[in-house]
Design a protein around this motif. Structure first.
Motif, short mmCIF file in Angstrom:
data_model
loop_
_atom_site.label_atom_id
_atom_site.label_comp_id
_atom_site.label_asym_id
_atom_site.label_seq_id
_atom_site.Cartn_x
_atom_site.Cartn_y
_atom_site.Cartn_z
N UNK A 155 31.58 59.60 46.41
CA UNK A 155 31.65 57.87 46.65
C UNK A 155 30.47 57.13 46.53
N UNK A 156 29.59 57.92 46.44
CA UNK A 156 27.99 57.92 45.88
C UNK A 156 27.73 57.56 44.44
N UNK A 157 28.72 57.62 43.78
CA UNK A 157 28.81 57.54 42.62
C UNK A 157 28.04 55.66 42.59
N UNK A 166 29.04 68.38 51.92
CA UNK A 166 28.36 68.06 53.07
C UNK A 166 29.39 66.41 53.46
N UNK A 167 30.10 65.42 52.32
CA UNK A 167 30.36 64.39 52.43
C UNK A 167 32.07 64.90 52.57
N UNK A 168 32.36 66.30 51.97
CA UNK A 168 34.44 66.69 52.33
C UNK A 168 33.84 66.75 54.18
N UNK A 169 32.67 67.61 54.72
CA UNK A 169 33.06 68.15 55.46
C UNK A 169 32.83 66.75 56.46
N UNK A 170 32.32 65.38 56.21
CA UNK A 170 32.54 64.20 56.72
C UNK A 170 33.64 63.35 56.55
N UNK A 171 34.45 64.04 55.45
CA UNK A 171 36.12 63.19 55.16
C UNK A 171 35.77 62.08 53.33
N UNK A 172 35.17 62.50 52.94
CA UNK A 172 34.17 61.69 52.03
C UNK A 172 34.65 61.58 51.10
#
Length: 380
Positions: A288-290, A278-284
């Motif tokens: 990033x959440x580590x 999901x993060x990749x789909x939103x460009x993250x």
């Protein structure tokens, strides 16, 4: 210069509004457990965590109305009505809550709209009221851009001219007046995750006991009714209440598969994979959440706002300049007026971080008493 008239272009196409086969498709209606985009947001923890993360950080960004005085100097119009509007869009919602909802609509549906209404108190300045994305559709005969937004309610519908709205959307290969939600592209992945969650829930509800195969020798004597009933009752107790399964003489099970194996659940791995997708789909980027250590918080903040969030912030600033500022300036860009995100304030850091960086560069203390006291909310 040869220019094709707008009427000639619009006369070529008689579009459906919107250009989808049904209203359900416009709302993101799909099969399986995840019916609409709003349902995905409610039920998928990975989607909600990523979307809320983006919307929360984007909503914290202040908007500034700047006017270019020269090639090297910009002036912040901090006391202009347009700045007041961006800082406080309406009387009913706090600033960050309004912009958080604004960004949530954009991230979930790839479109967002707000209507310019008169201030109900003084009637002079106008305010912005967000329209939920499922309430409206772009309307009009113009295929290239909507002429109005049609809001459908339980008492009928109303058309708001596009000049009275702030309407921002992404790209759609079918209709240039709307966007495609990233959730539509992720639907297959999210459906797989929903099915996996269903299986894992059944697995834990079954006392973490996967299915097993019980075998009985071919040469075993015929079962008596009492022995068969005892085995069936034992099987039910093992399946429903986690009690040990009592085997009759000569029966065997597959002991390797019947033992609990944490890898069988794949609970943590499954959730982590879905959130990364999901993060990749939103460009993250991945990670990033580590957890971030204290030493790299400043670098993390700079990377987040200057690299990741700068693209949506730049698009939003350009749309606000185009659709909002003409209420006060005829041609804002030609007049050097624009909306910009206050990204420097987000990545600047605390006073202590700024002093730690600037003082070695300057070589001497550079803040006076009068300048330092406001940092700690003391009178000068």
């Amino acid at each position: 210069m040869f220019v094709i008239s707008d009427a000639r272009l619009t006369g070529l196409i008689a579009p459906i509004t919107p250009m989808y086969g049904s209203q359900g498709e416009w709302l993101g209606l799909g099969g399986g457990k995840l019916t609409t985009y709003s349902e995905i947001y409610r039920r998928q923890s990975a989607v909600r965590s990523v979307v809320d993360f983006l919307a929360g950080h984007l909503a914290r960004m202040p908007w500034k109305v700047m006017q270019k005085e020269s090639a090297t100097q910009d002036t912040h119009l901090f006391d202009h009505p347009s700045q007041f509007l961006l800082s406080d869009p309406n009387r009913w919602r706090a600033n960050q809550n309004f912009w958080r909802d604004f960004w949530l609509d954009w991230r979930i549906y790839d479109r967002v709209a707000a209507v310019k209404i008169n201030d109900p108190v003084d009637g002079g300045t106008f305010q912005l009221v967000r329209i939920p994305a499922v309430w409206y559709t772009p309307f009009g005969k113009n295929y290239w851009h909507p002429e109005s937004l049609r809001v459908n309610g339980n008492r009928g519908f109303g058309d708001f001219p596009i000049e009275q709205c702030v309407y921002v959307h992404g790209y759609d290969p079918v209709d240039p007046r709307i966007g495609v939600s990233p959730m539509e592209t992720m639907r297959t992945t999210l459906e797989e995750e929903a099915q996996s969650q269903t299986w894992r829930r059944r697995f834990w509800e079954g006392n973490a006991q996967p299915s097993m195969v019980v075998t009985r020798p071919l040469d075993a004597p015929d079962w008596e009714d009492g022995a068969r009933d005892r085995f069936v009752e034992s099987l039910r107790s093992a399946a429903n209440h986690g009690k040990p399964l009592v085997l009759e003489e000569g029966m065997t099970t597959n002991p390797n598969d019947s033992q609990f194996n944490p890898q069988t659940a794949q609970y943590i791995e499954g959730r982590q994979f879905t959130r990364e997708e999901v993060a990749r789909f939103y460009g993250l980027p991945a990670g990033i959440f580590d957890s971030q250590s204290f030493s790299n918080v400043l670098q993390y903040r700079q990377f987040l706002y200057s690299e990741i969030l700068m693209s949506p912030l730049g698009r939003a600033a350009a749309e606000l300049t185009t659709q909002l500022l003409p209420e006060w300036w005829t041609e804002p860009r030609k007049q050097g007026v624009r909306v910009v995100p206050g990204i420097e304030e987000a990545i600047r850091g605390s006073m202590f971080e700024q002093i730690a960086v600037l003082q070695p560069a300057v070589g001497v203390p550079f803040v006076t008493r009068e300048e330092a006291r406001p940092f700690v909310t003391l009178p000068t």
